[in-house]
Design an enzyme around this catalytic site. Structure first.
Site, PDB file in Angstrom:
ATOM      1  CE  LYS A 195       3.974 -13.847  12.411  1.00 21.83           C
ATOM      2  NZ  LYS A 195       2.493 -14.329  12.483  1.00 21.83           N
ATOM      3  CD  GLU A 269       4.212  -7.423  -1.915  1.00 14.95           C
ATOM      4  OE1 GLU A 269       3.701  -6.504  -1.497  1.00 14.95           O
ATOM      5  OE2 GLU A 269       3.649  -8.463  -2.390  1.00 14.95           O
ATOM      6  CB  CYS A 303      -0.387  -6.013  -2.348  1.00 14.65           C
ATOM      7  SG  CYS A 303       0.295  -7.390  -3.086  1.00 14.65           S
ATOM      8  CD  GLU A 401      -2.432  -1.969   0.440  1.00 15.71           C
ATOM      9  OE1 GLU A 401      -2.534  -2.968  -0.300  1.00 15.71           O
ATOM     10  OE2 GLU A 401      -1.793  -2.015   1.683  1.00 15.71           O
TER      11      GLU A 401
END
Length: 499
Positions: A195, A269, A303, A401
Protein backbone atom coordinates in the site's frame (compact mmCIF):
# COMPACT_ATOMS: atom_id res chain seq x y z
CA UNK A 1 5.41 35.16 9.45
CA UNK A 2 6.28 35.05 5.75
CA UNK A 3 10.03 35.32 5.24
CA UNK A 4 11.35 37.82 2.70
CA UNK A 5 14.86 36.41 2.31
CA UNK A 6 14.05 33.65 -0.17
CA UNK A 7 11.93 33.49 -3.29
CA UNK A 8 10.53 30.48 -5.09
CA UNK A 9 11.78 30.01 -8.61
CA UNK A 10 8.80 29.33 -10.86
CA UNK A 11 8.63 27.80 -14.32
CA UNK A 12 5.52 29.23 -15.97
CA UNK A 13 6.84 28.79 -19.51
CA UNK A 14 8.71 25.52 -19.04
CA UNK A 15 7.33 22.32 -20.59
CA UNK A 16 5.21 20.26 -18.22
CA UNK A 17 7.15 17.60 -16.34
CA UNK A 18 4.66 14.94 -17.42
CA UNK A 19 1.80 14.45 -19.85
CA UNK A 20 -1.26 12.27 -19.42
CA UNK A 21 0.58 9.58 -21.36
CA UNK A 22 3.24 9.41 -18.65
CA UNK A 23 0.71 8.49 -15.98
CA UNK A 24 0.30 4.83 -14.98
CA UNK A 25 -3.09 3.14 -14.97
CA UNK A 26 -4.86 4.84 -12.06
CA UNK A 27 -6.18 1.65 -10.49
CA UNK A 28 -5.11 -1.13 -8.13
CA UNK A 29 -2.64 -3.77 -9.38
CA UNK A 30 -3.71 -7.26 -8.33
CA UNK A 31 -2.81 -10.70 -9.67
CA UNK A 32 -0.84 -9.22 -12.55
CA UNK A 33 -3.63 -6.89 -13.75
CA UNK A 34 -4.85 -3.36 -13.10
CA UNK A 35 -8.30 -3.46 -11.52
CA UNK A 36 -10.96 -0.99 -10.45
CA UNK A 37 -11.65 -0.62 -6.76
CA UNK A 38 -14.57 -2.17 -4.93
CA UNK A 39 -16.17 1.29 -4.58
CA UNK A 40 -16.27 4.47 -6.67
CA UNK A 41 -14.43 6.55 -4.03
CA UNK A 42 -11.35 8.35 -5.34
CA UNK A 43 -8.32 10.06 -3.77
CA UNK A 44 -6.95 13.30 -5.25
CA UNK A 45 -3.22 13.24 -6.02
CA UNK A 46 -1.91 16.82 -5.72
CA UNK A 47 1.20 18.46 -7.17
CA UNK A 48 2.58 20.29 -4.10
CA UNK A 49 4.40 22.87 -6.23
CA UNK A 50 1.19 24.19 -7.77
CA UNK A 51 -1.58 22.71 -5.58
CA UNK A 52 -3.20 21.30 -8.74
CA UNK A 53 -4.76 17.83 -8.84
CA UNK A 54 -2.71 15.73 -11.28
CA UNK A 55 -4.55 12.40 -10.92
CA UNK A 56 -7.12 10.47 -8.93
CA UNK A 57 -6.68 6.93 -7.67
CA UNK A 58 -9.23 4.53 -6.15
CA UNK A 59 -9.64 4.54 -2.40
CA UNK A 60 -8.89 0.97 -1.43
CA UNK A 61 -11.04 -0.93 1.04
CA UNK A 62 -10.61 -4.00 3.22
CA UNK A 63 -12.23 -5.98 0.40
CA UNK A 64 -9.57 -4.75 -2.04
CA UNK A 65 -6.83 -5.78 0.38
CA UNK A 66 -8.44 -9.21 0.83
CA UNK A 67 -8.47 -9.72 -2.95
CA UNK A 68 -4.80 -8.79 -3.21
CA UNK A 69 -3.75 -10.99 -0.29
CA UNK A 70 -5.59 -13.93 -1.82
CA UNK A 71 -3.62 -13.41 -5.04
CA UNK A 72 -0.35 -13.27 -3.10
CA UNK A 73 -1.25 -16.46 -1.23
CA UNK A 74 -1.93 -18.29 -4.52
CA UNK A 75 1.39 -17.14 -5.96
CA UNK A 76 3.63 -17.77 -2.95
CA UNK A 77 4.34 -21.48 -3.41
CA UNK A 78 5.44 -21.17 -7.03
CA UNK A 79 7.66 -18.16 -6.38
CA UNK A 80 9.20 -19.75 -3.27
CA UNK A 81 10.12 -22.89 -5.21
CA UNK A 82 12.32 -20.98 -7.65
CA UNK A 83 16.03 -21.44 -7.03
CA UNK A 84 17.99 -18.29 -6.11
CA UNK A 85 19.44 -18.02 -9.62
CA UNK A 86 15.96 -17.84 -11.16
CA UNK A 87 14.76 -15.15 -8.73
CA UNK A 88 18.02 -13.29 -9.25
CA UNK A 89 17.51 -13.16 -13.00
CA UNK A 90 14.03 -11.71 -12.53
CA UNK A 91 15.37 -9.01 -10.21
CA UNK A 92 18.10 -8.13 -12.72
CA UNK A 93 15.41 -7.82 -15.40
CA UNK A 94 13.42 -5.51 -13.12
CA UNK A 95 16.51 -3.36 -12.59
CA UNK A 96 17.09 -3.19 -16.34
CA UNK A 97 13.48 -2.16 -16.96
CA UNK A 98 13.63 0.62 -14.36
CA UNK A 99 16.94 1.85 -15.78
CA UNK A 100 15.44 1.97 -19.29
CA UNK A 101 12.68 4.27 -18.00
CA UNK A 102 14.76 6.27 -15.53
CA UNK A 103 14.00 9.75 -16.83
CA UNK A 104 10.20 9.45 -17.12
CA UNK A 105 10.13 7.84 -13.67
CA UNK A 106 12.13 10.73 -12.22
CA UNK A 107 9.85 13.30 -13.81
CA UNK A 108 6.77 11.49 -12.57
CA UNK A 109 8.25 11.38 -9.06
CA UNK A 110 8.93 15.11 -9.12
CA UNK A 111 5.48 15.91 -10.49
CA UNK A 112 3.87 13.95 -7.64
CA UNK A 113 6.14 14.98 -4.74
CA UNK A 114 7.54 18.35 -5.84
CA UNK A 115 11.09 17.19 -5.18
CA UNK A 116 13.92 18.59 -7.34
CA UNK A 117 14.82 16.50 -10.36
CA UNK A 118 18.29 15.84 -8.91
CA UNK A 119 16.67 14.13 -5.94
CA UNK A 120 14.25 12.11 -8.08
CA UNK A 121 17.03 10.97 -10.40
CA UNK A 122 19.08 9.88 -7.41
CA UNK A 123 16.05 7.93 -6.14
CA UNK A 124 15.69 6.10 -9.44
CA UNK A 125 19.41 5.35 -9.55
CA UNK A 126 19.37 3.82 -6.09
CA UNK A 127 16.20 1.90 -6.96
CA UNK A 128 18.12 0.21 -9.78
CA UNK A 129 21.08 -0.44 -7.50
CA UNK A 130 18.85 -1.93 -4.78
CA UNK A 131 17.43 -4.52 -7.17
CA UNK A 132 20.87 -5.32 -8.54
CA UNK A 133 22.35 -5.78 -5.06
CA UNK A 134 19.55 -8.06 -3.89
CA UNK A 135 19.78 -10.04 -7.15
CA UNK A 136 23.38 -10.82 -6.27
CA UNK A 137 23.00 -11.20 -2.53
CA UNK A 138 20.33 -13.89 -2.78
CA UNK A 139 22.82 -16.11 -4.60
CA UNK A 140 25.43 -15.78 -1.86
CA UNK A 141 23.53 -16.22 1.41
CA UNK A 142 25.43 -17.82 4.28
CA UNK A 143 24.61 -19.52 7.57
CA UNK A 144 26.36 -21.71 10.13
CA UNK A 145 28.00 -24.80 8.70
CA UNK A 146 26.19 -28.10 8.64
CA UNK A 147 27.71 -30.46 11.13
CA UNK A 148 27.34 -32.77 14.10
CA UNK A 149 26.56 -30.58 17.09
CA UNK A 150 25.03 -33.51 18.97
CA UNK A 151 26.59 -36.97 18.75
CA UNK A 152 25.44 -38.95 15.66
CA UNK A 153 23.11 -36.12 14.59
CA UNK A 154 23.74 -33.96 11.55
CA UNK A 155 22.29 -30.43 11.78
CA UNK A 156 21.39 -28.51 8.62
CA UNK A 157 20.23 -24.89 8.70
CA UNK A 158 17.70 -23.83 6.03
CA UNK A 159 16.58 -20.32 5.11
CA UNK A 160 12.95 -20.22 4.00
CA UNK A 161 10.59 -17.50 2.78
CA UNK A 162 8.05 -16.21 5.29
CA UNK A 163 5.16 -16.26 2.79
CA UNK A 164 3.10 -13.12 2.16
CA UNK A 165 4.54 -9.77 3.23
CA UNK A 166 2.40 -6.68 3.71
CA UNK A 167 4.26 -3.46 2.88
CA UNK A 168 3.30 0.14 3.65
CA UNK A 169 5.47 2.86 2.14
CA UNK A 170 5.75 6.61 2.87
CA UNK A 171 5.28 9.73 0.80
CA UNK A 172 8.81 11.13 1.00
CA UNK A 173 10.52 8.45 -1.15
CA UNK A 174 7.64 6.62 -2.87
CA UNK A 175 9.63 4.69 -5.47
CA UNK A 176 12.83 4.17 -3.49
CA UNK A 177 11.18 2.98 -0.28
CA UNK A 178 9.05 0.61 -2.35
CA UNK A 179 12.26 -0.77 -3.88
CA UNK A 180 13.91 -1.11 -0.46
CA UNK A 181 11.05 -3.43 0.50
CA UNK A 182 10.14 -5.13 -2.80
CA UNK A 183 13.69 -6.19 -3.74
CA UNK A 184 14.60 -8.15 -0.57
CA UNK A 185 11.05 -9.45 -0.13
CA UNK A 186 11.09 -10.98 -3.61
CA UNK A 187 14.73 -12.07 -3.39
CA UNK A 188 13.97 -14.04 -0.23
CA UNK A 189 11.16 -15.87 -2.05
CA UNK A 190 8.11 -14.09 -0.65
CA UNK A 191 5.14 -12.49 -2.38
CA UNK A 192 3.73 -9.15 -1.27
CA UNK A 193 0.88 -6.67 -1.11
CA UNK A 194 2.01 -3.05 -1.01
CA UNK A 195 0.00 0.00 0.00
CA UNK A 196 1.71 3.22 -1.13
CA UNK A 197 1.02 6.54 0.55
CA UNK A 198 -2.29 7.93 -0.65
CA UNK A 199 -0.47 11.19 -1.40
CA UNK A 200 2.24 9.77 -3.68
CA UNK A 201 1.15 6.55 -5.44
CA UNK A 202 2.10 7.40 -9.02
CA UNK A 203 5.63 6.00 -9.37
CA UNK A 204 4.72 2.83 -7.48
CA UNK A 205 1.87 2.20 -9.92
CA UNK A 206 4.18 3.08 -12.82
CA UNK A 207 6.71 0.58 -11.52
CA UNK A 208 4.02 -2.12 -11.51
CA UNK A 209 3.07 -1.23 -15.07
CA UNK A 210 6.70 -1.44 -16.21
CA UNK A 211 7.49 -4.81 -14.61
CA UNK A 212 4.10 -6.55 -14.90
CA UNK A 213 5.33 -8.88 -17.64
CA UNK A 214 8.46 -9.85 -15.67
CA UNK A 215 6.78 -11.18 -12.53
CA UNK A 216 4.33 -14.08 -12.21
CA UNK A 217 0.77 -12.91 -11.44
CA UNK A 218 0.17 -12.35 -7.75
CA UNK A 219 3.82 -12.01 -6.75
CA UNK A 220 3.54 -8.20 -6.55
CA UNK A 221 0.22 -6.53 -5.71
CA UNK A 222 -0.52 -2.85 -5.06
CA UNK A 223 -3.62 -1.43 -3.39
CA UNK A 224 -4.09 2.32 -3.05
CA UNK A 225 -5.80 3.77 -0.01
CA UNK A 226 -5.56 5.27 3.44
CA UNK A 227 -3.68 3.81 6.36
CA UNK A 228 -6.72 3.66 8.61
CA UNK A 229 -8.60 1.34 6.24
CA UNK A 230 -6.41 -0.40 3.64
CA UNK A 231 -3.27 -0.22 5.79
CA UNK A 232 -5.06 -1.44 8.91
CA UNK A 233 -6.56 -4.43 7.08
CA UNK A 234 -3.16 -5.34 5.66
CA UNK A 235 -1.58 -5.26 9.13
CA UNK A 236 -4.27 -7.39 10.74
CA UNK A 237 -4.87 -9.83 7.89
CA UNK A 238 -4.42 -13.43 9.13
CA UNK A 239 -2.89 -14.59 5.83
CA UNK A 240 -0.16 -11.93 5.89
CA UNK A 241 2.94 -13.38 7.55
CA UNK A 242 4.79 -10.10 8.14
CA UNK A 243 4.03 -6.40 7.94
CA UNK A 244 6.79 -3.95 6.99
CA UNK A 245 6.29 -0.21 7.28
CA UNK A 246 8.35 2.87 6.65
CA UNK A 247 6.51 5.82 8.15
CA UNK A 248 5.71 7.76 11.29
CA UNK A 249 5.96 6.63 14.90
CA UNK A 250 2.17 6.92 15.12
CA UNK A 251 1.78 4.67 12.09
CA UNK A 252 4.29 2.19 13.48
CA UNK A 253 2.42 1.85 16.75
CA UNK A 254 -0.86 1.28 14.90
CA UNK A 255 0.67 -1.39 12.66
CA UNK A 256 2.35 -3.18 15.58
CA UNK A 257 -0.91 -3.25 17.54
CA UNK A 258 -2.84 -4.61 14.57
CA UNK A 259 -0.17 -7.24 13.89
CA UNK A 260 -0.12 -8.44 17.48
CA UNK A 261 -3.43 -10.28 17.18
CA UNK A 262 -2.04 -12.74 14.62
CA UNK A 263 1.51 -12.65 16.05
CA UNK A 264 2.95 -11.80 12.65
CA UNK A 265 6.43 -10.39 12.33
CA UNK A 266 6.79 -6.60 12.20
CA UNK A 267 9.47 -4.51 10.48
CA UNK A 268 9.41 -0.78 11.28
CA UNK A 269 11.48 2.17 10.04
CA UNK A 270 9.96 5.17 11.76
CA UNK A 271 12.11 8.22 11.20
CA UNK A 272 14.75 10.07 13.12
CA UNK A 273 16.08 13.23 14.68
CA UNK A 274 19.72 13.03 13.67
CA UNK A 275 22.21 14.90 15.86
CA UNK A 276 25.32 16.34 14.24
CA UNK A 277 28.14 16.62 16.79
CA UNK A 278 30.66 19.24 15.68
CA UNK A 279 33.73 19.31 17.92
CA UNK A 280 36.20 22.15 18.28
CA UNK A 281 38.80 20.48 16.02
CA UNK A 282 36.33 19.74 13.20
CA UNK A 283 36.72 21.02 9.66
CA UNK A 284 33.95 23.60 9.97
CA UNK A 285 33.89 24.43 6.26
CA UNK A 286 33.45 20.77 5.31
CA UNK A 287 30.76 20.29 7.95
CA UNK A 288 28.75 23.33 6.84
CA UNK A 289 29.04 22.31 3.19
CA UNK A 290 27.90 18.77 3.99
CA UNK A 291 24.88 20.05 5.91
CA UNK A 292 23.80 22.09 2.90
CA UNK A 293 22.96 18.72 1.35
CA UNK A 294 22.39 16.46 4.36
CA UNK A 295 20.11 18.91 6.15
CA UNK A 296 18.04 19.97 3.14
CA UNK A 297 18.03 17.00 0.75
CA UNK A 298 14.46 16.32 -0.34
CA UNK A 299 13.54 19.60 1.38
CA UNK A 300 14.42 18.10 4.76
CA UNK A 301 11.68 15.48 4.34
CA UNK A 302 14.24 12.80 5.08
CA UNK A 303 14.37 10.54 8.13
CA UNK A 304 18.17 10.69 8.28
CA UNK A 305 18.41 14.45 7.71
CA UNK A 306 21.14 16.32 9.57
CA UNK A 307 18.59 18.42 11.40
CA UNK A 308 19.98 18.91 14.92
CA UNK A 309 23.46 20.43 15.24
CA UNK A 310 25.33 20.24 18.55
CA UNK A 311 28.46 22.35 18.16
CA UNK A 312 31.23 23.04 20.68
CA UNK A 313 30.72 26.46 22.23
CA UNK A 314 34.22 27.63 21.30
CA UNK A 315 33.53 27.36 17.53
CA UNK A 316 29.77 27.86 17.48
CA UNK A 317 29.79 31.43 16.18
CA UNK A 318 32.15 30.61 13.31
CA UNK A 319 30.24 27.47 12.40
CA UNK A 320 26.84 29.19 12.39
CA UNK A 321 28.21 31.91 10.12
CA UNK A 322 29.41 29.32 7.61
CA UNK A 323 26.23 27.25 7.86
CA UNK A 324 23.99 30.28 7.32
CA UNK A 325 26.09 31.22 4.29
CA UNK A 326 25.48 27.79 2.78
CA UNK A 327 21.77 27.63 3.60
CA UNK A 328 20.88 31.15 2.52
CA UNK A 329 22.34 30.33 -0.90
CA UNK A 330 20.08 27.31 -1.52
CA UNK A 331 17.92 27.49 -4.66
CA UNK A 332 14.23 26.94 -3.85
CA UNK A 333 11.81 26.23 -6.67
CA UNK A 334 9.50 24.04 -8.66
CA UNK A 335 11.22 20.95 -10.07
CA UNK A 336 10.76 22.18 -13.64
CA UNK A 337 12.40 25.53 -12.90
CA UNK A 338 15.97 24.42 -13.51
CA UNK A 339 18.48 21.66 -12.95
CA UNK A 340 20.04 23.68 -10.11
CA UNK A 341 16.90 23.73 -7.92
CA UNK A 342 17.87 22.21 -4.56
CA UNK A 343 14.79 22.59 -2.35
CA UNK A 344 11.17 21.95 -3.29
CA UNK A 345 7.87 22.21 -1.43
CA UNK A 346 6.45 20.26 1.47
CA UNK A 347 4.49 17.31 0.17
CA UNK A 348 1.03 18.50 1.24
CA UNK A 349 -0.92 21.33 2.84
CA UNK A 350 -1.23 19.32 6.06
CA UNK A 351 2.52 18.79 6.27
CA UNK A 352 3.19 22.43 5.34
CA UNK A 353 0.98 23.48 8.25
CA UNK A 354 2.78 21.06 10.55
CA UNK A 355 6.25 22.41 9.67
CA UNK A 356 5.27 26.07 9.87
CA UNK A 357 3.55 25.33 13.18
CA UNK A 358 6.88 24.18 14.64
CA UNK A 359 8.49 27.42 13.42
CA UNK A 360 5.75 29.58 14.90
CA UNK A 361 6.01 27.91 18.29
CA UNK A 362 9.81 28.12 18.25
CA UNK A 363 9.60 31.87 17.62
CA UNK A 364 7.22 32.28 20.57
CA UNK A 365 9.69 30.35 22.73
CA UNK A 366 12.48 32.81 21.89
CA UNK A 367 14.43 30.67 19.44
CA UNK A 368 16.27 32.98 17.05
CA UNK A 369 16.03 32.66 13.26
CA UNK A 370 19.45 32.98 11.62
CA UNK A 371 18.02 32.53 8.13
CA UNK A 372 14.64 31.54 6.69
CA UNK A 373 12.02 31.05 9.34
CA UNK A 374 8.67 30.65 7.62
CA UNK A 375 6.52 30.01 4.55
CA UNK A 376 7.15 31.48 1.13
CA UNK A 377 4.69 33.44 -1.02
CA UNK A 378 2.75 32.08 -3.95
CA UNK A 379 1.13 28.76 -4.82
CA UNK A 380 2.66 25.57 -3.50
CA UNK A 381 3.68 24.43 -0.05
CA UNK A 382 7.10 26.07 0.13
CA UNK A 383 8.99 26.78 3.37
CA UNK A 384 12.22 28.78 3.40
CA UNK A 385 15.39 26.82 4.26
CA UNK A 386 15.82 27.66 7.91
CA UNK A 387 18.56 27.70 10.54
CA UNK A 388 17.46 28.24 14.14
CA UNK A 389 19.98 29.26 16.82
CA UNK A 390 19.95 29.99 20.55
CA UNK A 391 18.01 26.75 20.92
CA UNK A 392 17.70 25.75 24.60
CA UNK A 393 18.13 22.20 25.78
CA UNK A 394 14.87 20.28 25.58
CA UNK A 395 13.20 22.65 23.09
CA UNK A 396 10.35 21.08 21.11
CA UNK A 397 11.89 21.98 17.77
CA UNK A 398 15.13 20.21 18.74
CA UNK A 399 13.51 17.05 20.13
CA UNK A 400 10.65 16.30 17.75
CA UNK A 401 10.92 15.37 14.09
CA UNK A 402 9.99 18.51 12.12
CA UNK A 403 10.62 16.74 8.78
CA UNK A 404 11.15 19.94 6.82
CA UNK A 405 13.93 22.32 5.73
CA UNK A 406 14.81 23.24 9.31
CA UNK A 407 18.15 22.80 11.10
CA UNK A 408 18.55 23.73 14.77
CA UNK A 409 21.86 24.67 16.42
CA UNK A 410 22.69 24.05 20.07
CA UNK A 411 26.03 24.32 21.86
CA UNK A 412 27.88 22.05 24.29
CA UNK A 413 30.89 22.43 26.57
CA UNK A 414 32.47 18.95 26.62
CA UNK A 415 32.18 15.40 25.30
CA UNK A 416 30.01 14.16 28.14
CA UNK A 417 27.42 16.88 27.52
CA UNK A 418 27.52 16.30 23.77
CA UNK A 419 26.81 12.57 24.07
CA UNK A 420 24.15 13.00 26.75
CA UNK A 421 22.22 15.57 24.78
CA UNK A 422 22.62 13.75 21.46
CA UNK A 423 21.09 10.62 22.98
CA UNK A 424 18.33 12.51 24.80
CA UNK A 425 15.74 12.16 22.03
CA UNK A 426 13.15 9.39 21.58
CA UNK A 427 14.36 8.50 18.08
CA UNK A 428 17.59 6.69 17.21
CA UNK A 429 18.02 6.32 13.47
CA UNK A 430 21.22 8.15 12.57
CA UNK A 431 23.82 10.65 13.77
CA UNK A 432 27.18 12.08 12.72
CA UNK A 433 30.42 13.06 14.45
CA UNK A 434 32.72 15.75 13.12
CA UNK A 435 36.29 15.69 14.46
CA UNK A 436 39.85 15.24 13.23
CA UNK A 437 40.69 13.15 16.32
CA UNK A 438 40.48 9.48 15.34
CA UNK A 439 40.36 8.22 18.93
CA UNK A 440 37.52 10.59 19.73
CA UNK A 441 35.58 9.59 16.61
CA UNK A 442 35.66 5.91 17.60
CA UNK A 443 34.80 6.57 21.23
CA UNK A 444 31.91 8.95 20.54
CA UNK A 445 30.41 6.79 17.78
CA UNK A 446 30.38 3.81 20.14
CA UNK A 447 28.41 5.78 22.74
CA UNK A 448 25.75 7.18 20.41
CA UNK A 449 22.42 5.32 20.50
CA UNK A 450 21.72 5.41 16.76
CA UNK A 451 21.58 2.72 14.09
CA UNK A 452 23.95 4.55 11.73
CA UNK A 453 26.75 6.91 12.80
CA UNK A 454 28.77 8.75 10.19
CA UNK A 455 32.17 10.29 10.92
CA UNK A 456 32.98 13.49 8.99
CA UNK A 457 30.06 12.91 6.61
CA UNK A 458 26.30 12.58 6.79
CA UNK A 459 23.55 10.88 4.78
CA UNK A 460 25.85 8.69 2.70
CA UNK A 461 24.10 5.39 1.88
CA UNK A 462 25.14 2.17 0.18
CA UNK A 463 23.19 -0.95 -0.69
CA UNK A 464 25.73 -3.20 0.99
CA UNK A 465 25.26 -1.79 4.50
CA UNK A 466 22.16 -1.88 6.73
CA UNK A 467 19.78 1.00 7.42
CA UNK A 468 17.55 1.04 10.47
CA UNK A 469 17.29 2.49 13.93
CA UNK A 470 17.01 2.01 17.66
CA UNK A 471 14.48 3.22 20.24
CA UNK A 472 11.47 4.97 18.69
CA UNK A 473 12.92 4.62 15.20
CA UNK A 474 11.75 1.02 15.12
CA UNK A 475 13.41 -2.30 14.40
CA UNK A 476 14.44 -4.36 11.41
CA UNK A 477 16.94 -3.44 8.74
CA UNK A 478 16.61 -2.25 5.15
CA UNK A 479 19.33 -2.77 2.53
CA UNK A 480 22.23 -5.26 2.88
CA UNK A 481 22.06 -8.97 3.60
CA UNK A 482 20.39 -8.12 6.92
CA UNK A 483 17.22 -7.26 5.01
CA UNK A 484 17.25 -10.72 3.43
CA UNK A 485 17.47 -12.16 6.93
CA UNK A 486 14.48 -10.06 8.04
CA UNK A 487 12.30 -11.43 5.25
CA UNK A 488 13.14 -15.09 5.78
CA UNK A 489 12.99 -17.65 8.56
CA UNK A 490 15.52 -20.14 9.90
CA UNK A 491 14.69 -23.84 10.02
CA UNK A 492 16.89 -26.42 11.74
CA UNK A 493 16.73 -29.95 10.33
CA UNK A 494 18.54 -32.62 12.39
CA UNK A 495 19.30 -36.09 10.96
CA UNK A 496 20.12 -39.06 13.19
CA UNK A 497 22.85 -40.91 11.26
CA UNK A 498 23.98 -43.26 14.03
CA UNK A 499 24.71 -46.85 12.98
Amino acid sequence: MTTTHTTVRRAPDAPALITDGDLPPLRHFVDGKFLDGSTDALIDVVDPSTENVVARVPEGTAEDIDLAVAAAVRAKAGWARLVPKARSEVLHAVADRVAEHAEPLARLESANTGKPLAVSRDDVGMTVDTFRFMAGAVRATTSMAAGDYAEDHLSVILREPLGVIGVITPWNYPLLMAAWKIAPVLAAGNTLVLKPSEQTPLTTLKFAELVADLLPPGVLNIVNGYGGTAGARLAEHPDVNMIALTGSVHGGRAVARAAAESLKRVHLELGGKAPVLVFEDADLTAAASALRVAGFWNSGQECGAACRVLVHESVAERFVEQLVGEVSDLVVGEPGAGEDVEVGPMVSKAHFDRVTGYLERAAKDGVRVATGGGPLDGPGYFVAPTVLVDVPEGAEVAREEVFGPVVTVETFADEEEAVRRANDVPLGLSASVWTENARRSHAIAARLDFGTVWVNSHLVLAGEVPWGGFKGSGYGRDLSIYALDDYSRTKHVMHNHGR
